[in-house]
Design a protein around this motif. Structure first.
Motif, mmCIF file in Angstrom:
data_model
loop_
_atom_site.group_PDB
_atom_site.id
_atom_site.type_symbol
_atom_site.label_atom_id
_atom_site.label_comp_id
_atom_site.label_asym_id
_atom_site.label_seq_id
_atom_site.Cartn_x
_atom_site.Cartn_y
_atom_site.Cartn_z
ATOM 1 N N TYR A 21 0.746 -1.338 -0.151
ATOM 2 C CA TYR A 21 -0.093 0.027 0.098
ATOM 3 C C TYR A 21 0.834 1.390 -0.053
ATOM 4 O O TYR A 21 0.507 2.141 -0.571
ATOM 5 C CB TYR A 21 -0.824 0.115 1.393
ATOM 6 N N PHE A 22 1.924 1.167 0.663
ATOM 7 C CA PHE A 22 3.042 2.430 0.938
ATOM 8 C C PHE A 22 3.548 2.681 -0.554
ATOM 9 O O PHE A 22 3.691 3.698 -0.903
ATOM 10 C CB PHE A 22 4.008 2.257 1.909
ATOM 11 N N LYS A 23 3.903 1.553 -1.174
ATOM 12 C CA LYS A 23 4.611 1.674 -2.496
ATOM 13 C C LYS A 23 3.754 2.198 -3.712
ATOM 14 O O LYS A 23 4.032 2.803 -4.561
ATOM 15 C CB LYS A 23 5.525 0.651 -2.630
ATOM 16 N N ILE A 24 2.447 1.194 -3.881
ATOM 17 C CA ILE A 24 1.810 1.571 -4.947
ATOM 18 C C ILE A 24 0.275 1.973 -4.771
ATOM 19 O O ILE A 24 -0.496 2.038 -5.665
ATOM 20 C CB ILE A 24 1.662 -0.034 -5.926
ATOM 21 N N GLY A 30 -6.732 -5.682 0.467
ATOM 22 C CA GLY A 30 -7.840 -4.409 0.730
ATOM 23 C C GLY A 30 -8.014 -4.146 2.182
ATOM 24 O O GLY A 30 -6.909 -4.174 2.998
ATOM 25 N N ASP A 31 -8.958 -3.928 2.816
ATOM 26 C CA ASP A 31 -8.957 -3.499 4.126
ATOM 27 C C ASP A 31 -9.158 -4.795 5.269
ATOM 28 O O ASP A 31 -9.087 -4.650 6.359
ATOM 29 C CB ASP A 31 -10.784 -2.949 4.305
ATOM 30 N N GLN A 32 -8.932 -5.963 4.403
ATOM 31 C CA GLN A 32 -8.803 -7.304 5.292
ATOM 32 C C GLN A 32 -7.121 -7.434 5.547
ATOM 33 O O GLN A 32 -6.879 -8.441 6.038
ATOM 34 C CB GLN A 32 -9.221 -8.564 4.571
ATOM 35 N N CYS A 33 -6.298 -6.601 5.051
ATOM 36 C CA CYS A 33 -4.916 -6.754 5.204
ATOM 37 C C CYS A 33 -4.680 -6.567 6.855
ATOM 38 O O CYS A 33 -5.276 -5.821 7.461
ATOM 39 C CB CYS A 33 -4.430 -5.705 4.478
ATOM 40 N N ASN A 34 -3.668 -7.635 7.193
ATOM 41 C CA ASN A 34 -3.345 -7.358 8.611
ATOM 42 C C ASN A 34 -2.168 -6.418 9.114
ATOM 43 O O ASN A 34 -2.027 -6.410 10.048
ATOM 44 C CB ASN A 34 -2.855 -8.753 9.186
ATOM 45 N N ARG A 35 -2.012 -5.550 7.922
ATOM 46 C CA ARG A 35 -0.955 -4.491 8.304
ATOM 47 C C ARG A 35 -1.895 -3.194 7.925
ATOM 48 O O ARG A 35 -2.681 -3.051 7.240
ATOM 49 C CB ARG A 35 0.170 -4.418 7.385
ATOM 50 N N LEU A 36 -1.515 -1.962 8.595
ATOM 51 C CA LEU A 36 -1.950 -0.822 8.309
ATOM 52 C C LEU A 36 -1.913 -0.203 6.943
ATOM 53 O O LEU A 36 -0.644 -0.259 6.382
ATOM 54 C CB LEU A 36 -1.355 0.138 9.441
ATOM 55 N N HIS A 37 -2.919 0.418 6.534
ATOM 56 C CA HIS A 37 -2.852 1.269 5.238
ATOM 57 C C HIS A 37 -3.061 2.753 5.910
ATOM 58 O O HIS A 37 -4.000 3.130 6.089
ATOM 59 C CB HIS A 37 -4.043 0.992 4.490
ATOM 60 N N ASN A 38 -1.774 3.387 5.639
ATOM 61 C CA ASN A 38 -1.691 4.729 6.291
ATOM 62 C C ASN A 38 -2.233 5.676 4.842
ATOM 63 O O ASN A 38 -1.491 5.945 3.955
ATOM 64 C CB ASN A 38 -0.462 5.038 6.673
ATOM 65 N N ARG A 39 -3.709 6.005 4.816
ATOM 66 C CA ARG A 39 -4.161 6.865 4.005
ATOM 67 C C ARG A 39 -3.788 8.254 4.053
ATOM 68 O O ARG A 39 -4.159 8.763 5.001
ATOM 69 C CB ARG A 39 -5.662 6.693 3.803
ATOM 70 N N PRO A 40 -3.039 9.012 2.996
ATOM 71 C CA PRO A 40 -2.646 10.214 3.224
ATOM 72 C C PRO A 40 -3.897 11.224 3.344
ATOM 73 O O PRO A 40 -4.801 11.105 2.757
ATOM 74 C CB PRO A 40 -1.614 10.595 2.062
ATOM 75 N N THR A 41 -3.495 12.349 3.980
ATOM 76 C CA THR A 41 -4.613 13.556 4.109
ATOM 77 C C THR A 41 -4.307 14.554 3.006
ATOM 78 O O THR A 41 -5.119 15.289 2.561
ATOM 79 C CB THR A 41 -4.557 14.028 5.453
ATOM 80 N N MET A 42 -2.919 14.339 2.551
ATOM 81 C CA MET A 42 -2.553 15.298 1.455
ATOM 82 C C MET A 42 -1.441 14.620 0.804
ATOM 83 O O MET A 42 -0.962 13.915 1.213
ATOM 84 C CB MET A 42 -2.214 16.810 1.741
#
Length: 299
Positions: A21-24, A30-42
């Motif tokens: 998620y960080f790279k691409i 998706g939301d079932q991933c056991n690691r965090l998806h840090n969604r940027p605010t900007m």
């Protein structure tokens, strides 16, 4: 500790944050991933999920199915028409640095389009304007993404040789857009929006050239580092070979010394065996000489 966390952030070693998620900007789980998806605010980059409508020809090409020149031409013409149309439309919201369309066929990446603006404010304006709009009969799903360097997000095997995972690779397989098309749309962007030329120091084109030069310098540095590493590896290999040769010489010297010691021991043993025989011969010689002397006296 902080330096260690910063070093592994967004990599495979990071057990907290999802590296894909960080790279691409997309993850197969998706939301079932056991690691965090840090969604940027900007962000300067927007992800337009599943926006490109793949044709049967483009799907066949991406999936490595048999194809001919006509099929390839149809797929490329469709892609280039899409690229020009979308680039010029998105350029209405701000100065675009890059636009890419991916060739992947996995569910979370198929048809994904990424647009990177020079300014976060332009990306914010584009996100607001695209919300609720449709393209090719589908609602445009626009969101900020963590992708800032497409070179890091792309699949190196696909762009340098051949990717063994094919179209279902989890890194970007970026569709090829001829440089002539890219130069044309950039020129049209600045013709339609001359105000973009004054937004950055020396204008957008100069900044783009400076970035290209910086990238070239980075590539040269990377090549120099690789050469230095190769020299270090060769030096280490030679040193290892020399050390092995020294060890073999020592082993051979030990073997020779051992053989000499064994030879001496055998010679000594033979000498020890010969001593009693020599003593016996001396006794016999002495006794025979005594007998001779006695005989002479009697006579």
């Amino acid at each position: 500790m902080a330096e260690q966390l910063a070093r592994i952030f967004g990599t495979e070693e990071d057990r907290v944050n999802c590296p894909f998620y960080f790279k691409i900007g997309a993850c197969r789980n998706g939301d079932q991933c056991n690691r965090l998806h840090n969604r940027p605010t900007m962000s300067q980059t927007l992800l337009l999920s599943h926006m490109y409508p793949n044709t049967p020809e483009s799907l066949a090409l991406a999936n490595d199915e048999p194809w001919d020149d006509d099929m390839y031409d149809r797929a490329q013409q469709h892609l280039e028409a899409f690229y020009v149309e979308v680039f010029l439309e998105l350029a209405n919201y701000g100065e675009i640095e890059d636009l890419v369309v991916v060739d992947n066929l996995c569910d979370h990446m198929i048809g994904n389009v990424y647009v990177k603006y020079y300014h976060e404010e332009d990306a914010e304006r584009a996100l607001m304007k695209l919300t609720g709009r449709f393209y090719s009969g589908k609602l445009i799903q626009a969101e900020y993404t963590t992708v800032s360097d497409f070179r890091e997000a792309r699949c190196r095997a696909f762009h340098e040789t051949r990717c063994n995972r094919g179209a279902y690779c989890n890194f970007m397989h970026i569709k090829h857009i001829p440089r002539a098309i890219k130069r044309r749309v950039v020129r049209e962007m600045y013709d339609d929006h001359p105000e973009y030329l004054g937004q950055t120091s020396g204008g957008g084109r100069r900044k783009e050239k400076e970035k290209e030069k910086e990238k070239e310098r980075e590539r040269e540095k990377e090549k120099a580092r690789e050469k230095e590493k190769e020299r270090e590896r060769e030096k280490a290999a030679k040193e290892k070979a020399r050390q092995k040769e020294k060890d073999r010489e020592k082993e051979r010297a030990k073997e020779k010394a051992k053989e000499k010691a064994q030879e001496k021991a055998r010679e000594k043993a033979k000498e020890e065996k010969r001593k009693p025989a020599k003593a016996e011969q001396k006794k016999r010689a002495a006794s025979s000489s005594s007998s001779s002397s006695s005989s002479s006296e009697s006579s």
